[in-house]
Design a protein around this motif. Structure first.
Motif, PDB file in Angstrom:
ATOM      1  N   PRO A 119      11.960 -45.575  28.074  1.00 17.64           N
ATOM      2  CA  PRO A 119      13.369 -45.767  27.840  1.00 17.64           C
ATOM      3  C   PRO A 119      14.160 -44.899  28.430  1.00 17.64           C
ATOM      4  N   ALA A 120      13.829 -43.711  28.500  1.00 20.34           N
ATOM      5  CA  ALA A 120      14.719 -42.664  29.228  1.00 20.34           C
ATOM      6  C   ALA A 120      14.827 -43.072  30.692  1.00 20.34           C
ATOM      7  N   LEU A 121      13.394 -43.414  31.187  1.00 20.51           N
ATOM      8  CA  LEU A 121      13.603 -43.794  32.646  1.00 20.51           C
ATOM      9  C   LEU A 121      14.637 -44.838  33.132  1.00 20.51           C
ATOM     10  N   GLY A 148      22.294 -45.465  33.051  1.00 23.83           N
ATOM     11  CA  GLY A 148      23.318 -46.269  32.386  1.00 23.83           C
ATOM     12  C   GLY A 148      24.225 -45.260  31.673  1.00 23.83           C
ATOM     13  N   ILE A 149      23.592 -44.137  31.239  1.00 22.89           N
ATOM     14  CA  ILE A 149      24.295 -43.112  30.499  1.00 22.89           C
ATOM     15  C   ILE A 149      25.168 -42.118  31.911  1.00 22.89           C
ATOM     16  N   TYR A 177      30.486 -40.596  34.455  1.00 22.54           N
ATOM     17  CA  TYR A 177      30.950 -40.803  35.762  1.00 22.54           C
ATOM     18  C   TYR A 177      32.220 -41.275  35.376  1.00 22.54           C
ATOM     19  N   GLU A 178      32.141 -42.615  34.763  1.00 22.05           N
ATOM     20  CA  GLU A 178      33.441 -43.289  34.483  1.00 22.05           C
ATOM     21  C   GLU A 178      34.345 -42.698  33.791  1.00 22.05           C
ATOM     22  N   ALA A 179      33.847 -42.023  32.692  1.00 23.77           N
ATOM     23  CA  ALA A 179      34.529 -41.532  31.743  1.00 23.77           C
ATOM     24  C   ALA A 179      35.368 -40.228  32.427  1.00 23.77           C
ATOM     25  N   ILE A 222      32.781 -44.394  23.839  1.00 21.98           N
ATOM     26  CA  ILE A 222      32.406 -45.265  22.851  1.00 21.98           C
ATOM     27  C   ILE A 222      31.191 -45.759  23.652  1.00 21.98           C
ATOM     28  N   GLN A 223      31.278 -46.277  24.897  1.00 20.57           N
ATOM     29  CA  GLN A 223      30.255 -46.903  25.877  1.00 20.57           C
ATOM     30  C   GLN A 223      28.996 -45.886  25.877  1.00 20.57           C
TER      31      GLN A 223
END
Length: 53
Positions: free
Chosen positions: A4-6, A11-12, A17-19, A33-34
């Motif tokens: 899961p972490a890999l 994605g996180i 970066y977008e935030a 929120i994403q």
């Protein structure tokens, strides 16, 4: 690093970066929120796999 972490850490990071690039507070909030949704997905997956709480 487990499955899961890999596969979800990028994605996180992408959402973070977008935030960080947002100047509009509503869009910044939407990005946060994403990030929370990606984190919840990881937590749910870990729980299903018997991960520690």
């Amino acid at each position: 690093m487990s499955y899961p972490a890999l596969f979800t850490t990028p994605g996180i990071l992408e959402e973070a970066y977008e935030a960080g690039a947002e100047r509009d507070l509503e869009e910044f909030r939407a990005e946060l929120i994403q990030i929370a949704a990606v984190c919840q997905t990881i937590i749910t997956d870990l729980d299903r796999r018997g991960g520690a709480r």
